[in-house]
Write a protein that holds these residues in place. Sequence first.
Motif, mmCIF file in Angstrom:
data_model
loop_
_atom_site.group_PDB
_atom_site.id
_atom_site.type_symbol
_atom_site.label_atom_id
_atom_site.label_comp_id
_atom_site.label_asym_id
_atom_site.label_seq_id
_atom_site.Cartn_x
_atom_site.Cartn_y
_atom_site.Cartn_z
ATOM 1 N N PRO A 1 0.822 -1.216 0.000
ATOM 2 C CA PRO A 1 0.000 0.000 0.000
ATOM 3 C C PRO A 1 0.852 1.262 0.000
ATOM 4 O O PRO A 1 1.957 1.278 0.551
ATOM 5 C CB PRO A 1 -0.814 -0.119 1.295
ATOM 6 N N LEU B 1 -0.015 -1.134 6.446
ATOM 7 C CA LEU B 1 -0.546 0.230 6.369
ATOM 8 C C LEU B 1 0.298 1.189 7.209
ATOM 9 O O LEU B 1 0.573 2.326 6.809
ATOM 10 C CB LEU B 1 -2.006 0.265 6.844
ATOM 11 N N SER C 1 -9.753 3.073 -2.041
ATOM 12 C CA SER C 1 -8.743 3.371 -1.024
ATOM 13 C C SER C 1 -9.115 2.752 0.322
ATOM 14 O O SER C 1 -10.295 2.622 0.649
ATOM 15 C CB SER C 1 -8.589 4.882 -0.843
ATOM 16 N N THR C 2 -8.097 2.396 1.093
ATOM 17 C CA THR C 2 -8.276 1.985 2.481
ATOM 18 C C THR C 2 -8.048 3.227 3.341
ATOM 19 O O THR C 2 -7.052 3.935 3.152
ATOM 20 C CB THR C 2 -7.265 0.890 2.859
ATOM 21 N N VAL D 1 -7.510 5.328 6.931
ATOM 22 C CA VAL D 1 -7.047 5.310 8.320
ATOM 23 C C VAL D 1 -7.419 6.665 8.927
ATOM 24 O O VAL D 1 -7.098 7.720 8.361
ATOM 25 C CB VAL D 1 -5.520 5.083 8.399
ATOM 26 N N LEU E 1 -4.990 5.215 1.734
ATOM 27 C CA LEU E 1 -3.918 4.351 1.218
ATOM 28 C C LEU E 1 -4.485 3.390 0.183
ATOM 29 O O LEU E 1 -5.659 3.011 0.248
ATOM 30 C CB LEU E 1 -3.261 3.555 2.339
ATOM 31 N N ASP F 1 -3.253 -0.026 -2.605
ATOM 32 C CA ASP F 1 -2.295 -0.889 -3.289
ATOM 33 C C ASP F 1 -2.320 -0.464 -4.757
ATOM 34 O O ASP F 1 -3.248 -0.767 -5.488
ATOM 35 C CB ASP F 1 -2.706 -2.355 -3.131
#
Length: 639
Positions: A348, A379, A447-448, A450, A464, A466
């Motif tokens: 990522p 992450l 997107s991830t 956080v 984040l 990949d």
Amino acid sequence: MVPETKGLEKRMENVEVSWIEKIKPHAELIAAGMSGLLILAGWLLDKYGQGTGSIIAYLMAFVIGGFAKAKEGLEETIENKELNVEMLMIFAAIGSSLIGYWTEGAILIFIFAVSGALETYTMNKSHKEISSLMELQPEEALLVSNGYEEKIPVSQLCIGDQILIKPGERIPADGVIMKGKSTIDEAAITGESMPISKGVNEEVFAGTVNMSGSITVSVTKESNETLFQKIIQLVQSAQSEKSPSQLFIERFEGTYVKVVLLVVVAMLFLPHFLLDWSWQESFYRAMILLVVASPCALVASIMPATLSAISNGARHGILIKGGVHLENLSHLGAIALDKTGTLTKGKPEVLEVVVREDLDKEEIIWGAASIESHSTHPLAQAIVKYAKDSIDKELFYPESLEDVPGWGVTAVIQGNQWKIGKAAFVGKEVADSFASGKAKELASKGSTLVYIAINGELCAIIALKDVVREETKAAINQLKKQGIHTIMLTGDSEKTAKAIAKESQVDEYFAECLPETKVEYVKQLKSKYNNVAMVGDGINDAPALATANVGIAMGGGTDVALETADIVLMKNDLARIAEAVNLSKRMNKIIKQNVIFSITVIMVLICSNFFQFIDLPFGVIGHEGSTILVILNGLRLLK
């Protein structure tokens, strides 16, 4: 004097052995050349009335030119208990001499020897690619121990030994850099011409070249277990494995030879009684039939082409474990691709950081990275990398730190309570409404997210992802142009999978896949498209790779991939798949050309013989010439 004499004798022996080794690969060609000179001598002796001398010269031409093929034919006949094309040629040559056609019989042996030498050359040329690879690994290494340096044989290196590799030297063993930094030329492993910069804790491989700086490497594998040695063993075993086409031709050869012999026996008698041919003419035509009906060209249509293609692939970092897999590649209807590490980089990266307007963005990133630097989560590591690349500050240790498994992490910095983790960890409703719903927009792009909260107030979102490889779109489009349906298989959520599929331009995708569900999808694709390839990283995709018709592993220099798939791409480059498909199509096209050409030549020569249009020398030239042409056509794949 005695030691000097012994030394001289040893050197002379070495020179003699070296000389023998040098001429050994060319022995068949030398024998064919001597056979040709003896035929010329026999013809001249016959012209000047030396009949006995002429026959002796022809007999020597028979023995010297035909020995290798006669030996091969007899050994195979005894081993397989079945006649082969070599025996047909020997019978034809002996039969020609029995009815006084010494010149024709000798020419048959000579051209047969030349085509055999050429076939051996083709095999040697293909194996030479591997021999040249084997020569790349150094025989000695510079061992560093207690401040002393000592040159020792590579075979004596042990795991944990530290070796010094100077600029311009080849790396003698697989290992990890302990000290120093350099650029490494890994062309021998990956086929990639551009050198790669490597530093401390990065892997290096035997057979690659240290280009610039001195490096100290800790050995991680025994000399016979290196990635380099495994590549050599893999390609050697691939070259000995036969494709379905080759196996079919070899099974067909035994039956065909028996049929030819039966027809030849019939031709010895039937034309004499039915067409009023003389006994000599019947025998002569039977010998010509024995020559022209032999399937030498047909037998040589496949193996040289397959070996050349496998060698070509190995030279370009595409390792193919056998002709059967290469043959299957050109018939692909669909190709399934794992997402992580195949379509994407597998790590990522921070794409965007959204911070509350009244806060300093740099301070938030610096604080978050300092907290995350104590985690090994991918992450967390991506956030730390992003901070180090964008902020010129040393990370610090928080006053307190607590990991909350499955949710995130809490920490105290200068008396302030920080929370970093999932939306629910900081407050789901607040997270959804933050920055005018920016979270939903980022999530829709795959997107991830956080979230960062300080003293209970949401302060920032880090997005984040990949990232899709730069070459992925071009590689997928190449596969589509070849008429191959592309499918992405991933364990990610539907939303992330949809975004990545759109970005990489695959035709179809399946999300939330476990290893066993990937296998089920591959089975469904096989029932729909018949011939299916699976591309993965060679570890968690192993069941799906085994289920597909062709399993392709993105090697990236890992020997795990060598054990798993049918085809290994030594560099994580999707474009190599299209190259492999093109190589397969070229090989199959050349094999078809060879098979059609050889069958056509055989049929034309048989008809010409039956209508008495062709004599034995022209039959020999037509038959053996076609064999030489199909071998040369197969050699084109080495380019």
